[in-house]
Structure formats: C-alpha cells, structure tokens
Design a protein around this motif. Structure first.
Motif, PDB file in Angstrom:
ATOM      1  N   THR A 123       0.794  -1.238   0.000  1.00  0.00           N
ATOM      2  CA  THR A 123       0.000   0.000   0.000  1.00  0.00           C
ATOM      3  C   THR A 123       0.824   1.284   0.000  1.00  0.00           C
ATOM      4  O   THR A 123       0.274   2.359  -0.223  1.00  0.00           O
ATOM      5  CB  THR A 123      -0.920   0.029   1.238  1.00  0.00           C
ATOM      6  OG1 THR A 123      -0.116  -0.116   2.422  1.00  0.00           O
ATOM      7  CG2 THR A 123      -1.942  -1.099   1.188  1.00  0.00           C
ATOM      8  N   MET A 124       2.125   1.176   0.242  1.00  0.00           N
ATOM      9  CA  MET A 124       2.930   2.376   0.490  1.00  0.00           C
ATOM     10  C   MET A 124       3.007   3.333  -0.690  1.00  0.00           C
ATOM     11  O   MET A 124       3.119   4.544  -0.494  1.00  0.00           O
ATOM     12  CB  MET A 124       4.344   1.983   0.920  1.00  0.00           C
ATOM     13  CG  MET A 124       5.087   1.141  -0.085  1.00  0.00           C
ATOM     14  SD  MET A 124       6.722   0.614   0.511  1.00  0.00           S
ATOM     15  CE  MET A 124       6.336  -0.311   1.984  1.00  0.00           C
ATOM     16  N   ASN A 129       1.531   8.545  -4.668  1.00  0.00           N
ATOM     17  CA  ASN A 129       0.698   8.675  -5.859  1.00  0.00           C
ATOM     18  C   ASN A 129      -0.626   9.380  -5.581  1.00  0.00           C
ATOM     19  O   ASN A 129      -1.081  10.208  -6.376  1.00  0.00           O
ATOM     20  CB  ASN A 129       0.437   7.289  -6.465  1.00  0.00           C
ATOM     21  CG  ASN A 129      -0.075   7.377  -7.882  1.00  0.00           C
ATOM     22  OD1 ASN A 129       0.282   8.290  -8.628  1.00  0.00           O
ATOM     23  ND2 ASN A 129      -0.922   6.442  -8.270  1.00  0.00           N
ATOM     24  N   GLU A 130      -1.272   9.072  -4.442  1.00  0.00           N
ATOM     25  CA  GLU A 130      -2.578   9.645  -4.154  1.00  0.00           C
ATOM     26  C   GLU A 130      -2.521  10.773  -3.114  1.00  0.00           C
ATOM     27  O   GLU A 130      -3.505  11.475  -2.912  1.00  0.00           O
ATOM     28  CB  GLU A 130      -3.538   8.555  -3.674  1.00  0.00           C
ATOM     29  CG  GLU A 130      -3.785   7.482  -4.715  1.00  0.00           C
ATOM     30  CD  GLU A 130      -4.884   6.522  -4.306  1.00  0.00           C
ATOM     31  OE1 GLU A 130      -6.011   7.002  -4.027  1.00  0.00           O
ATOM     32  OE2 GLU A 130      -4.633   5.308  -4.257  1.00  0.00           O
ATOM     33  N   ILE A 169       8.387   4.224 -11.558  1.00  0.00           N
ATOM     34  CA  ILE A 169       7.188   4.342 -12.387  1.00  0.00           C
ATOM     35  C   ILE A 169       7.267   5.652 -13.158  1.00  0.00           C
ATOM     36  O   ILE A 169       7.250   6.735 -12.564  1.00  0.00           O
ATOM     37  CB  ILE A 169       5.912   4.303 -11.526  1.00  0.00           C
ATOM     38  CG1 ILE A 169       5.847   2.976 -10.748  1.00  0.00           C
ATOM     39  CG2 ILE A 169       4.673   4.475 -12.392  1.00  0.00           C
ATOM     40  CD1 ILE A 169       4.704   2.906  -9.771  1.00  0.00           C
ATOM     41  N   ALA A 170       7.382   5.552 -14.441  1.00  0.00           N
ATOM     42  CA  ALA A 170       7.658   6.730 -15.274  1.00  0.00           C
ATOM     43  C   ALA A 170       6.621   7.825 -15.088  1.00  0.00           C
ATOM     44  O   ALA A 170       6.957   9.008 -15.002  1.00  0.00           O
ATOM     45  CB  ALA A 170       7.726   6.321 -16.744  1.00  0.00           C
ATOM     46  N   SER A 171       5.340   7.455 -14.994  1.00  0.00           N
ATOM     47  CA  SER A 171       4.279   8.462 -14.898  1.00  0.00           C
ATOM     48  C   SER A 171       4.357   9.257 -13.595  1.00  0.00           C
ATOM     49  O   SER A 171       3.850  10.369 -13.512  1.00  0.00           O
ATOM     50  CB  SER A 171       2.906   7.793 -15.000  1.00  0.00           C
ATOM     51  OG  SER A 171       2.728   6.856 -13.948  1.00  0.00           O
ATOM     52  N   ILE A 172       5.010   8.679 -12.563  1.00  0.00           N
ATOM     53  CA  ILE A 172       5.189   9.388 -11.299  1.00  0.00           C
ATOM     54  C   ILE A 172       6.537  10.077 -11.264  1.00  0.00           C
ATOM     55  O   ILE A 172       6.653  11.243 -10.874  1.00  0.00           O
ATOM     56  CB  ILE A 172       5.065   8.422 -10.100  1.00  0.00           C
ATOM     57  CG1 ILE A 172       3.688   7.750 -10.113  1.00  0.00           C
ATOM     58  CG2 ILE A 172       5.286   9.164  -8.791  1.00  0.00           C
ATOM     59  CD1 ILE A 172       3.501   6.735  -9.007  1.00  0.00           C
ATOM     60  N   ALA A 173       7.580   9.368 -11.692  1.00  0.00           N
ATOM     61  CA  ALA A 173       8.939   9.896 -11.608  1.00  0.00           C
ATOM     62  C   ALA A 173       9.107  11.179 -12.407  1.00  0.00           C
ATOM     63  O   ALA A 173       9.897  12.058 -12.039  1.00  0.00           O
ATOM     64  CB  ALA A 173       9.930   8.839 -12.093  1.00  0.00           C
ATOM     65  N   GLN A 174       8.352  11.311 -13.489  1.00  0.00           N
ATOM     66  CA  GLN A 174       8.500  12.477 -14.347  1.00  0.00           C
ATOM     67  C   GLN A 174       7.788  13.716 -13.803  1.00  0.00           C
ATOM     68  O   GLN A 174       7.952  14.810 -14.322  1.00  0.00           O
ATOM     69  CB  GLN A 174       7.958  12.144 -15.748  1.00  0.00           C
ATOM     70  CG  GLN A 174       8.814  11.098 -16.478  1.00  0.00           C
ATOM     71  CD  GLN A 174       8.168  10.615 -17.757  1.00  0.00           C
ATOM     72  OE1 GLN A 174       7.100  11.081 -18.144  1.00  0.00           O
ATOM     73  NE2 GLN A 174       8.795   9.656 -18.418  1.00  0.00           N
ATOM     74  N   LYS A 175       6.991  13.549 -12.743  1.00  0.00           N
ATOM     75  CA  LYS A 175       6.283  14.670 -12.143  1.00  0.00           C
ATOM     76  C   LYS A 175       7.115  15.283 -11.021  1.00  0.00           C
ATOM     77  O   LYS A 175       7.938  14.624 -10.407  1.00  0.00           O
ATOM     78  CB  LYS A 175       4.934  14.208 -11.585  1.00  0.00           C
ATOM     79  CG  LYS A 175       4.024  13.537 -12.612  1.00  0.00           C
ATOM     80  CD  LYS A 175       3.556  14.508 -13.675  1.00  0.00           C
ATOM     81  CE  LYS A 175       2.568  13.831 -14.622  1.00  0.00           C
ATOM     82  NZ  LYS A 175       2.072  14.752 -15.663  1.00  0.00           N
TER      83      LYS A 175
END
Length: 316
Positions: A123-124, A129-130, A169-175
């Motif tokens: 869950t971490m 992310n959220e 995770i690319a979609s997170i790392a790029q933010k």
C-alpha cells in the motif's frame, strides 16, 4: 477536523488490518476513524488545502501540510491519538498548517512485525501517488503550500520504499513531487542503507529539501536482540545515520536528553520508542524544522556533539 488517508480493508463495518482501497476520511473531533467518515477525494482535498493555508507572502497564500506515517502495531485508534498529539503539540509552538495521517494496514499485536512489513509494501506507493503527488500537482503561482513528512518506526520504511518505488514508475517519476522536510523518528530502517549513493535511499534524498533523523541509542524496540527483528541490520533510529550522507541530511541525537529528562533509570523500555509524541522539547524542534526560518544548527535546544552531529537538549 482530523484528516486521514486510510488504506485498510473494511470488515464488519470497521477498518481492518489488511490492505484495502484508499479511503479519504474527515474524522470529527473526539471520534475514532470509521468507514462513516469517508468523503470524496475531491471534497477532502479542498478541505485539506483550505486548512493548510497559514498566511500570505507578498499577497500570495502560503501554508503547510504535514504527512504523519505511523509505525507497525498501530490500530486506527492509536493512529488518530498520536495524530492529535502532534497537531496539538505543534500548534502550541506556532504550527498553523494541517496534518494528514497515512494509515497503512498494521495489526494490533507486536508479533505481527513481518506481516506488517508485507502489508505496508502493498500500500505504500499510494502515499506518493494519491497523497504527495496529488497536492504537488495543485501547486499554483498564486498559492504555495509546502509538504512535509514525519514518519515513526516502520513508517520510515514505508516512506523510503514509497519514494523508491515511485521513481521506478515513469508516470510518477516524471512529475515534480518534491517535499520540503522529511523527519524520521525512531526509524526502523537500516542505517547502512541511508548512506549517500545507496540505491534504496537515493529517491528519498532526491525528493526532499532536508532530511532530519531523530535517534535514541536506548531504544530497545530497535535492538537486534528483539526476536521479532532477528537478522536485520542496526537501525537508523537507534545508531543514527551513517558517516557518509548528503549534506541535506542531519542527525539529532536524543539519547542524553532521553536519559536525563524522560527515563533516568532506563526502565520504561517501550517508552524509549514512543516518548517523542508526548515531549514538548521534541515537538518544538519539529516545528522549527518544518518552519525552516532558523538554520538547522541554530535551532534553540540543539547543540553540537563530539561526533559532528547535533543533540536535542532542554532549553535553559
């Protein structure tokens, strides 16, 4: 209102000890977390942002959000109790922002250590992310809210692993989801793995402005002799950070203060791991750390040690 991100399952109308969906809770004063306190993510975020604003600078609203990440063997009732101790204790010293507890699924028995680590791992990532990434994406030039993290015990493992996984995770790392202050308290993670260049901690250091580690050598919960923790390396909450760490990291030695002011006879074994939540000197130090207005070596109640780090002390 007490804000909680709960990632526990629901069983028989109560929050359980296993991983579940993400629930955004508005818990009224004096009440313990329950499924009835769930609200929509959109409304919850709006309420958190409103309560996080502490004032303005050059006409621009500014504020603070502190994420509290609890350790293992914590029930929802214990989580909300410590959340409110932090909220009240920090407010006493001038903290005007809000606090969010990230309530990951831990059981109510000390023997559940390994299972708690397993459930935390599932869950971490949602913490980033959220939670953190969501608020970071809402930052605007006309409203600046800083995010911080205070993690206790196994909660430090949750934070470190969440940051590490997020960077994979690319979609997170790029933010851009950098937080301002990360504070480890009685951290149940390997000291060696916190060294500069260690793969497990590189994301943690990369995504924060300052990392502060509070440690106590009298913390018997973190000893290698503890049967629940057999086979793990010395913990950062007991021996401190390793010799080689990034310049943004600072160690706060709490051993002398604990022995002098909290437990001179060193008889309250469990207290050595949890005293922080009830201690005014520690909470004052956390407030100064979050505030960031005073250089880390000049914060009242800190003094240099012979090891080159800083020690927590009572004010004269």
């Amino acid at each position: 209102m007490t804000y909680i991100m709960c990632v526990r399952n629901i069983t028989k109308g109560r929050f359980g000890n296993e991983p579940g969906a993400t629930h955004f809770l508005d818990v009224p004063s004096g009440q313990t977390p329950a499924p009835a306190h769930k609200t929509s993510k959109r409304d919850w975020i709006k309420s958190v942002q409103k309560d996080a604003i502490t004032g303005s600078e050059s006409g621009v609203p500014v504020g603070d959000i502190l994420f509290y990440v609890h350790g293992y063997n914590n029930t929802p009732e214990q989580v909300v109790t410590r959340h409110r101790k932090l909220q009240n204790g920090l407010a006493k010293h001038g903290y005007k922002g809000t606090i969010i507890s990230f309530d990951w699924p831990s059981a109510d028995t000390a023997l559940n250590y390994l299972e708690d680590r397993h459930d935390a791992k599932q869950t971490m990532l949602r913490l980033v992310n959220e939670g953190i990434k969501t608020f970071a994406s809402l930052q605007r030039p006309d409203c600046r809210i800083n995010q911080h993290i205070l993690a206790h015990s196994m909660g430090c493992y949750v934070v470190r692993e969440a940051f590490d996984d997020a960077d994979d995770i690319a979609s997170i790392a790029q933010k851009n989801w950098t937080v301002s202050q990360i504070m480890f308290v009685a951290g149940d993670v390997s000291s060696r793995a916190m060294r500069d260049g260690a793969s497990k901690s590189s994301s943690l250091y990369r995504h924060c402005v300052r990392m502060t580690n509070y440690y106590n050598p009298y913390d018997n919960v973190l000893t290698l002799a503890n049967v629940k923790r057999i086979g793990v390396s010395p913990r950062v909450g007991r021996i401190g950070l390793p010799d080689r760490v990034p310049s943004k990291a600072v160690d706060i030695f709490c051993g002398a203060y604990y022995k002098e002011k909290i437990d001179p006879e060193l008889t309250a074994l469990r207290k050595a791991h949890t005293w922080y939540f009830d201690d005014d000197v520690f909470l004052r130090d956390v407030h100064h750390t979050i505030d960031g207005a005073i250089d880390r070596e000049k914060i009242p109640g800190r003094r240099p040690t012979s090891k080159g780090n800083l020690a927590l002390t009572a004010l004269d």
